[in-house]
Design a protein around this motif. Sequence first.
Motif, PDB file in Angstrom:
ATOM      1  N   LYS A 279       0.836  -1.216   0.000  1.00  0.00           N
ATOM      2  CA  LYS A 279       0.000   0.000   0.000  1.00  0.00           C
ATOM      3  C   LYS A 279       0.866   1.259   0.000  1.00  0.00           C
ATOM      4  O   LYS A 279       0.748   2.124   0.862  1.00  0.00           O
ATOM      5  N   ILE A 280       1.731   1.366  -0.994  1.00  0.00           N
ATOM      6  CA  ILE A 280       2.700   2.464  -1.056  1.00  0.00           C
ATOM      7  C   ILE A 280       1.977   3.768  -1.389  1.00  0.00           C
ATOM      8  O   ILE A 280       1.376   3.896  -2.454  1.00  0.00           O
ATOM      9  N   PRO A 281       2.047   4.750  -0.499  1.00  0.00           N
ATOM     10  CA  PRO A 281       1.374   6.029  -0.768  1.00  0.00           C
ATOM     11  C   PRO A 281       2.200   6.907  -1.717  1.00  0.00           C
ATOM     12  O   PRO A 281       3.409   6.729  -1.860  1.00  0.00           O
ATOM     13  N   ARG A 282       1.513   7.862  -2.348  1.00  0.00           N
ATOM     14  CA  ARG A 282       2.196   8.831  -3.203  1.00  0.00           C
ATOM     15  C   ARG A 282       3.278   9.530  -2.386  1.00  0.00           C
ATOM     16  O   ARG A 282       3.077   9.835  -1.226  1.00  0.00           O
ATOM     17  N   GLY A 283       4.424   9.750  -3.005  1.00  0.00           N
ATOM     18  CA  GLY A 283       5.524  10.448  -2.362  1.00  0.00           C
ATOM     19  C   GLY A 283       6.420   9.558  -1.513  1.00  0.00           C
ATOM     20  O   GLY A 283       7.490   9.977  -1.097  1.00  0.00           O
ATOM     21  N   ALA A 284       6.013   8.318  -1.240  1.00  0.00           N
ATOM     22  CA  ALA A 284       6.825   7.402  -0.427  1.00  0.00           C
ATOM     23  C   ALA A 284       7.960   6.809  -1.261  1.00  0.00           C
ATOM     24  O   ALA A 284       7.951   6.867  -2.492  1.00  0.00           O
ATOM     25  N   TRP A 285       8.920   6.232  -0.554  1.00  0.00           N
ATOM     26  CA  TRP A 285      10.047   5.557  -1.193  1.00  0.00           C
ATOM     27  C   TRP A 285       9.900   4.054  -1.015  1.00  0.00           C
ATOM     28  O   TRP A 285       9.484   3.579   0.040  1.00  0.00           O
ATOM     29  N   LEU A 286      10.286   3.315  -2.045  1.00  0.00           N
ATOM     30  CA  LEU A 286      10.323   1.853  -1.991  1.00  0.00           C
ATOM     31  C   LEU A 286      11.732   1.409  -2.352  1.00  0.00           C
ATOM     32  O   LEU A 286      12.257   1.783  -3.399  1.00  0.00           O
ATOM     33  N   LEU A 287      12.353   0.633  -1.479  1.00  0.00           N
ATOM     34  CA  LEU A 287      13.664   0.056  -1.744  1.00  0.00           C
ATOM     35  C   LEU A 287      13.441  -1.333  -2.319  1.00  0.00           C
ATOM     36  O   LEU A 287      12.715  -2.142  -1.736  1.00  0.00           O
ATOM     37  N   GLN A 288      14.026  -1.595  -3.481  1.00  0.00           N
ATOM     38  CA  GLN A 288      13.900  -2.937  -4.056  1.00  0.00           C
ATOM     39  C   GLN A 288      15.245  -3.439  -4.543  1.00  0.00           C
ATOM     40  O   GLN A 288      16.042  -2.705  -5.097  1.00  0.00           O
TER      41      GLN A 288
ATOM     42  N   GLY B 181       5.752   2.966 -10.032  1.00  0.00           N
ATOM     43  CA  GLY B 181       6.099   4.090  -9.173  1.00  0.00           C
ATOM     44  C   GLY B 181       5.938   5.416  -9.891  1.00  0.00           C
ATOM     45  O   GLY B 181       5.368   6.371  -9.346  1.00  0.00           O
ATOM     46  N   LYS B 182       6.408   5.475 -11.126  1.00  0.00           N
ATOM     47  CA  LYS B 182       6.253   6.711 -11.904  1.00  0.00           C
ATOM     48  C   LYS B 182       4.785   7.044 -12.108  1.00  0.00           C
ATOM     49  O   LYS B 182       4.376   8.190 -12.000  1.00  0.00           O
ATOM     50  N   GLU B 183       3.987   6.030 -12.420  1.00  0.00           N
ATOM     51  CA  GLU B 183       2.570   6.255 -12.682  1.00  0.00           C
ATOM     52  C   GLU B 183       1.774   6.567 -11.420  1.00  0.00           C
ATOM     53  O   GLU B 183       0.851   7.383 -11.448  1.00  0.00           O
ATOM     54  N   ASN B 184       2.145   5.941 -10.305  1.00  0.00           N
ATOM     55  CA  ASN B 184       1.364   6.076  -9.070  1.00  0.00           C
ATOM     56  C   ASN B 184       1.968   7.031  -8.055  1.00  0.00           C
ATOM     57  O   ASN B 184       1.458   7.151  -6.946  1.00  0.00           O
ATOM     58  N   GLY B 185       3.076   7.704  -8.416  1.00  0.00           N
ATOM     59  CA  GLY B 185       3.606   8.759  -7.580  1.00  0.00           C
ATOM     60  C   GLY B 185       4.473   8.331  -6.410  1.00  0.00           C
ATOM     61  O   GLY B 185       4.718   9.120  -5.504  1.00  0.00           O
ATOM     62  N   PHE B 186       4.980   7.092  -6.409  1.00  0.00           N
ATOM     63  CA  PHE B 186       5.971   6.740  -5.380  1.00  0.00           C
ATOM     64  C   PHE B 186       7.331   6.608  -6.058  1.00  0.00           C
ATOM     65  O   PHE B 186       7.432   6.433  -7.274  1.00  0.00           O
ATOM     66  N   ARG B 187       8.372   6.770  -5.257  1.00  0.00           N
ATOM     67  CA  ARG B 187       9.727   6.742  -5.781  1.00  0.00           C
ATOM     68  C   ARG B 187      10.401   5.422  -5.411  1.00  0.00           C
ATOM     69  O   ARG B 187      10.075   4.833  -4.383  1.00  0.00           O
ATOM     70  N   THR B 188      11.339   5.000  -6.248  1.00  0.00           N
ATOM     71  CA  THR B 188      12.028   3.745  -5.988  1.00  0.00           C
ATOM     72  C   THR B 188      13.522   3.970  -5.828  1.00  0.00           C
ATOM     73  O   THR B 188      14.120   4.785  -6.535  1.00  0.00           O
ATOM     74  N   LEU B 189      14.100   3.270  -4.879  1.00  0.00           N
ATOM     75  CA  LEU B 189      15.543   3.186  -4.711  1.00  0.00           C
ATOM     76  C   LEU B 189      15.882   1.769  -5.142  1.00  0.00           C
ATOM     77  O   LEU B 189      15.408   0.796  -4.531  1.00  0.00           O
ATOM     78  N   ASN B 190      16.657   1.631  -6.207  1.00  0.00           N
ATOM     79  CA  ASN B 190      16.820   0.351  -6.892  1.00  0.00           C
ATOM     80  C   ASN B 190      18.241  -0.183  -6.774  1.00  0.00           C
ATOM     81  O   ASN B 190      19.191   0.510  -7.128  1.00  0.00           O
ATOM     82  N   ILE B 191      18.345  -1.404  -6.321  1.00  0.00           N
ATOM     83  CA  ILE B 191      19.641  -2.058  -6.164  1.00  0.00           C
ATOM     84  C   ILE B 191      19.802  -3.104  -7.267  1.00  0.00           C
ATOM     85  O   ILE B 191      18.892  -3.889  -7.526  1.00  0.00           O
ATOM     86  N   VAL B 192      20.973  -3.075  -7.915  1.00  0.00           N
ATOM     87  CA  VAL B 192      21.299  -4.055  -8.945  1.00  0.00           C
ATOM     88  C   VAL B 192      22.670  -4.649  -8.642  1.00  0.00           C
ATOM     89  O   VAL B 192      23.472  -4.045  -7.934  1.00  0.00           O
TER      90      VAL B 192
END
Length: 185
Positions: A139-148, A163-174
């Motif tokens: 249930k990620i709210p707009r403006g929140a960050w998600l680490l994946q 995230g782009k479409e729903n307004g949350f930001r992602t911190l992405n690890i590869v």
Amino acid sequence: MKAVVFEQCGEPADVVAVQEQESPTLKRGQVRVRMLDSPDNTTDLLFIRGIYGRKPSLPASPGFEGVGIVEESGGGILGWRVKGRRVAVLNGRGGNWKEEVVIPARQAVPVPSEMSDEQAATFFVNPASAIVMTRYVLKIPRGAWLLQTAANGALGRMVIRLGKENGFRTLNIVRRPELIDELKQ
């Protein structure tokens, strides 16, 4: 036809083999699909290990989604509608890791010609997983960050787009630095 089969659950490398099988019999309301591509999703590996949401009926073949050409219809309006067409193959029982599959015609979803086989093959499992995970589980709210982690995989890329479409930001690890620029785009 050739099929990927496992006769007992366990580590995929230890229990999966390619076998020759008879072509399945076609019934009314079903279609025969010549498979072009079927991804190996985490769900398939869990299914082989016997730790997915339900136990496989052994012997079994993995593969919950894929893409193929409908070559034959067992009759009925839905089968007629998709005969000869390229379709996404939604197979909730598994079994798409075969040269051909027989499924209910309603589970053969026509895909547009501009969609690649790879996109069509991953039509259902990853997109549904990404939507359910971000909207209903986390249930990620707009403006929140998600680490994946593993952000460069198909599921990770879908989460970035959501995230782009729903307004949350992602911190992405590869794992591989050469993928960073590609994901930033």
